[in-house]
Motif scaffolding. Sequence first.
Motif, PDB file in Angstrom:
ATOM      1  N   PRO A 149       0.828  -1.205   0.000  1.00  0.00           N
ATOM      2  CA  PRO A 149       0.000   0.000   0.000  1.00  0.00           C
ATOM      3  C   PRO A 149       0.863   1.256   0.000  1.00  0.00           C
ATOM      4  N   SER A 150       0.330   2.308  -0.605  1.00  0.00           N
ATOM      5  CA  SER A 150       1.006   3.601  -0.569  1.00  0.00           C
ATOM      6  C   SER A 150       0.557   4.326   0.683  1.00  0.00           C
ATOM      7  N   MET A 151       1.499   4.989   1.337  1.00  0.00           N
ATOM      8  CA  MET A 151       1.180   5.678   2.571  1.00  0.00           C
ATOM      9  C   MET A 151       1.701   7.112   2.505  1.00  0.00           C
ATOM     10  N   LEU A 152       0.816   8.060   2.774  1.00  0.00           N
ATOM     11  CA  LEU A 152       1.194   9.458   2.881  1.00  0.00           C
ATOM     12  C   LEU A 152       1.314   9.760   4.360  1.00  0.00           C
ATOM     13  N   ALA A 153       2.391  10.415   4.766  1.00  0.00           N
ATOM     14  CA  ALA A 153       2.612  10.655   6.198  1.00  0.00           C
ATOM     15  C   ALA A 153       3.110  12.068   6.459  1.00  0.00           C
ATOM     16  N   VAL A 154       2.865  12.513   7.681  1.00  0.00           N
ATOM     17  CA  VAL A 154       3.500  13.716   8.205  1.00  0.00           C
ATOM     18  C   VAL A 154       4.710  13.222   8.979  1.00  0.00           C
ATOM     19  N   VAL A 155       5.881  13.735   8.614  1.00  0.00           N
ATOM     20  CA  VAL A 155       7.137  13.335   9.242  1.00  0.00           C
ATOM     21  C   VAL A 155       7.689  14.526  10.016  1.00  0.00           C
ATOM     22  N   ALA A 156       7.962  14.307  11.294  1.00  0.00           N
ATOM     23  CA  ALA A 156       8.633  15.317  12.112  1.00  0.00           C
ATOM     24  C   ALA A 156      10.124  15.086  11.947  1.00  0.00           C
ATOM     25  N   LEU A 157      10.794  15.976  11.230  1.00  0.00           N
ATOM     26  CA  LEU A 157      12.236  15.834  11.036  1.00  0.00           C
ATOM     27  C   LEU A 157      12.961  16.051  12.353  1.00  0.00           C
ATOM     28  N   ASP A 158      14.044  15.324  12.569  1.00  0.00           N
ATOM     29  CA  ASP A 158      14.853  15.532  13.765  1.00  0.00           C
ATOM     30  C   ASP A 158      15.389  16.958  13.828  1.00  0.00           C
ATOM     31  N   ASP A 159      15.478  17.619  12.665  1.00  0.00           N
ATOM     32  CA  ASP A 159      15.939  19.008  12.595  1.00  0.00           C
ATOM     33  C   ASP A 159      14.900  19.981  13.156  1.00  0.00           C
ATOM     34  N   GLY A 160      13.628  19.562  13.222  1.00  0.00           N
ATOM     35  CA  GLY A 160      12.585  20.428  13.768  1.00  0.00           C
ATOM     36  C   GLY A 160      11.330  20.528  12.929  1.00  0.00           C
ATOM     37  N   PRO A 161      11.431  20.896  11.635  1.00  0.00           N
ATOM     38  CA  PRO A 161      10.194  21.082  10.871  1.00  0.00           C
ATOM     39  C   PRO A 161       9.479  19.762  10.585  1.00  0.00           C
ATOM     40  N   TRP A 162       8.198  19.872  10.285  1.00  0.00           N
ATOM     41  CA  TRP A 162       7.390  18.742   9.850  1.00  0.00           C
ATOM     42  C   TRP A 162       7.168  18.873   8.354  1.00  0.00           C
TER      43      TRP A 162
END
Length: 131
Positions: free
Chosen positions: A73-86
Amino acid sequence: MTVAGGTHLWAGLSARTLMIRRCECCELLLAPVAVTCSSCGSDHLSRVPSTGLGSMVTWKLADRAGADDDALPSMLAVVALDDGPWICSWIEGEIAVRPGRPVRVEFDHLESDERYPVFHGCHHAPAVRVA
């Protein structure tokens, strides 16, 4: 993907480096698509390399109508970067879906041979965030 003026949104892809924005006034790190600083309102933003590491905040499986039965399956996600931004991006490969799941950026090809960032599961320890 380009932004106004033809600037490549993911500048630095030839080096397979995810580029994010940094406010030149207050040094806040921002998502790649930011046009103004969410802290001080400045539009003086530069592009800086990200570690490409982060963790999944939330996700949604994409509709695979008509896809092969064997396809993942294809998954779209919100990723919180370790650098700070999402950032929003695709998650690829088999991964255990749970909040905080560590992911790492990689780059896939479009038919036009452009590259775009996707995230894959990994085993790094996410950075500790202080609110």
